[in-house]
Scaffold this motif. Structure first.
Motif, PDB file in Angstrom:
ATOM      1  N   ALA A 127       0.851  -1.191   0.000  1.00  0.00           N
ATOM      2  CA  ALA A 127       0.000   0.000   0.000  1.00  0.00           C
ATOM      3  C   ALA A 127       0.883   1.237   0.000  1.00  0.00           C
ATOM      4  N   PRO A 128       0.542   2.263  -0.770  1.00  0.00           N
ATOM      5  CA  PRO A 128       1.388   3.454  -0.855  1.00  0.00           C
ATOM      6  C   PRO A 128       1.552   4.148   0.489  1.00  0.00           C
ATOM      7  N   GLU A 187      -1.920  -1.931  -9.535  1.00  0.00           N
ATOM      8  CA  GLU A 187      -2.743  -1.862  -8.338  1.00  0.00           C
ATOM      9  C   GLU A 187      -3.627  -0.621  -8.354  1.00  0.00           C
ATOM     10  N   ASP A 188      -3.163   0.417  -9.062  1.00  0.00           N
ATOM     11  CA  ASP A 188      -3.892   1.683  -9.092  1.00  0.00           C
ATOM     12  C   ASP A 188      -5.070   1.671 -10.063  1.00  0.00           C
ATOM     13  N   VAL A 189      -5.251   0.547 -10.785  1.00  0.00           N
ATOM     14  CA  VAL A 189      -6.483   0.370 -11.559  1.00  0.00           C
ATOM     15  C   VAL A 189      -7.182  -0.933 -11.175  1.00  0.00           C
ATOM     16  N   LEU A 190      -6.626  -1.639 -10.182  1.00  0.00           N
ATOM     17  CA  LEU A 190      -7.237  -2.891  -9.715  1.00  0.00           C
ATOM     18  C   LEU A 190      -7.921  -2.665  -8.370  1.00  0.00           C
ATOM     19  N   ILE A 191      -7.125  -2.579  -7.312  1.00  0.00           N
ATOM     20  CA  ILE A 191      -7.732  -2.335  -6.001  1.00  0.00           C
ATOM     21  C   ILE A 191      -8.420  -0.974  -5.985  1.00  0.00           C
ATOM     22  N   ALA A 192      -7.883  -0.013  -6.728  1.00  0.00           N
ATOM     23  CA  ALA A 192      -8.519   1.309  -6.778  1.00  0.00           C
ATOM     24  C   ALA A 192      -9.905   1.225  -7.390  1.00  0.00           C
ATOM     25  N   PRO A 211     -15.330 -11.725  -7.674  1.00  0.00           N
ATOM     26  CA  PRO A 211     -15.888 -11.327  -8.975  1.00  0.00           C
ATOM     27  C   PRO A 211     -15.481  -9.912  -9.379  1.00  0.00           C
ATOM     28  N   ALA A 212     -15.432  -8.999  -8.416  1.00  0.00           N
ATOM     29  CA  ALA A 212     -15.049  -7.621  -8.728  1.00  0.00           C
ATOM     30  C   ALA A 212     -13.589  -7.543  -9.156  1.00  0.00           C
ATOM     31  N   TYR A 213     -12.727  -8.317  -8.506  1.00  0.00           N
ATOM     32  CA  TYR A 213     -11.321  -8.324  -8.893  1.00  0.00           C
ATOM     33  C   TYR A 213     -11.140  -8.956 -10.281  1.00  0.00           C
ATOM     34  N   GLN A 214     -11.873 -10.021 -10.549  1.00  0.00           N
ATOM     35  CA  GLN A 214     -11.775 -10.645 -11.876  1.00  0.00           C
ATOM     36  C   GLN A 214     -12.177  -9.654 -12.963  1.00  0.00           C
ATOM     37  N   LYS A 215     -13.234  -8.899 -12.702  1.00  0.00           N
ATOM     38  CA  LYS A 215     -13.680  -7.893 -13.662  1.00  0.00           C
ATOM     39  C   LYS A 215     -12.627  -6.808 -13.828  1.00  0.00           C
ATOM     40  N   ALA A 216     -12.030  -6.377 -12.729  1.00  0.00           N
ATOM     41  CA  ALA A 216     -10.999  -5.335 -12.789  1.00  0.00           C
ATOM     42  C   ALA A 216      -9.797  -5.811 -13.597  1.00  0.00           C
ATOM     43  N   TYR A 217      -9.412  -7.076 -13.406  1.00  0.00           N
ATOM     44  CA  TYR A 217      -8.304  -7.624 -14.185  1.00  0.00           C
ATOM     45  C   TYR A 217      -8.675  -7.723 -15.668  1.00  0.00           C
ATOM     46  N   GLU A 218      -9.883  -8.155 -15.961  1.00  0.00           N
ATOM     47  CA  GLU A 218     -10.303  -8.265 -17.359  1.00  0.00           C
ATOM     48  C   GLU A 218     -10.206  -6.923 -18.081  1.00  0.00           C
TER      49      GLU A 218
END
Length: 294
Positions: free
Chosen positions: A115-116, A148-153, A226-233
């Motif tokens: 984490a930053p 991480e700044d377009v995944l967890i964010a 599911p939200a992380y899978q979508k973010a990765y896609e």
């Protein structure tokens, strides 16, 4: 690619071209459910063969790494950046241990992004990434990264959707500028299944020596799968470019993961084909002096 309909190709003879097989086409819709996380596309037939094949690559990888480093002493700016992304337990740390262990550590630069910090939050999101880039001749490894700044964010809604969408283009521009400066980027998404993640988390609970690697918050994160899978896609679709393509490596089988990442690095180093620079001194004169120094 490691799609489910190609999962039976594990008996293929390893060789050049794995990058083309595992590469995510840029701009196309990505459905991670279409890829089998336990597949072994183009890999050795079994674990024993995979471990042996990975070990055999060690000497060639080390030789090419030394050449890359040597070339930098004469002004060659080329270097490699391996970006590892994946869900918890997908094997980012294991890849660093088993694959990067094949190289001379003095020529590697490993950075694990957590984490930053407060200081990092005070700068644009690519600031801390720029500081950790490999120098000419080095092999850099990112355990997590600017993604991480377009995944967890995205999953945690840490920034506005407008700002988030702008980051994909900022990442593409950043990676294109790195490629123009001699950075050869190998971005690997370690694709693990939901079931395999549960097994690995349970294995950590069953072994007191692994409790330090377990965080109860990992269970909460699974609810967001599911939200992380979508973010990765979305990230894989929007940020797989000619300058910096994404490669999807099935990661349920650790031995295949290590073989595949080693092979991707070997292919990239062989494509660069670094050469030892010629000496800028009189070899025969130096030999004469040594033979006559007493």
């Amino acid at each position: 690619m490691a799609r489910r309909d190609r999962a039976g190709q594990g008996g293929k003879k390893p060789g050049p071209g794995l990058g083309e097989l595992l590469r995510i086409p840029g701009g196309e819709r990505v459905r991670l459910s279409a890829y089998a996380a336990d597949a072994t596309p183009a890999g050795p037939p079994d674990k024993a063969a995979g471990l042996a094949a990975t070990a055999r690559m060690g000497e060639r990888l080390a030789d090419l790494q030394e050449r890359l480093y040597a070339a930098s002493t004469s002004g060659d700016r080329r270097r490699i950046l391996l970006v590892l992304q994946g869900m918890d337990t997908s094997g980012k740390g294991g890849t660093v241990k088993h694959v990067i262990g094949l190289f001379n550590p003095s020529g590697c630069r490993v950075q694990a992004f957590k984490a930053p910090t407060r200081e990092e939050l005070g700068h644009p999101f690519l600031w801390r990434i720029t500081k950790a880039l490999p120098r000419p001749g080095e092999i850099g490894i990112f355990d997590r990264s600017h993604y991480e700044d377009v995944l967890i964010a995205r999953v945690r809604e840490l920034v506005s959707r407008t700002r988030l969408n702008r980051r994909y283009e900022q990442i593409n521009d950043f990676e294109r500028s790195l490629a123009d400066d001699g950075v050869s980027i190998v971005k690997v998404f370690l694709h693990i299944s939901y079931e395999q993640q549960r097994r690995r988390l349970l294995a950590r609970l069953d072994n007191p020596d692994k409790h330090w690697k377990f965080n109860p918050g990992d269970i909460d994160e699974r609810a967001l799968w599911p939200a992380y899978q979508k973010a990765y896609e979305i990230a894989l679709k929007r940020c797989s470019t000619d300058a910096a393509p994404w490669y999807l490596v099935p990661a349920d089988r650790k031995w295949y993961r290590d073989w595949a990442v080693s092979t991707l690095l070997l292919e990239r180093l062989e494509a660069l084909d670094p050469q030892y620079p010629p000496g800028d001194f009189d070899v025969e004169e130096c030999r004469r002096r040594l033979l006559n120094d007493g």
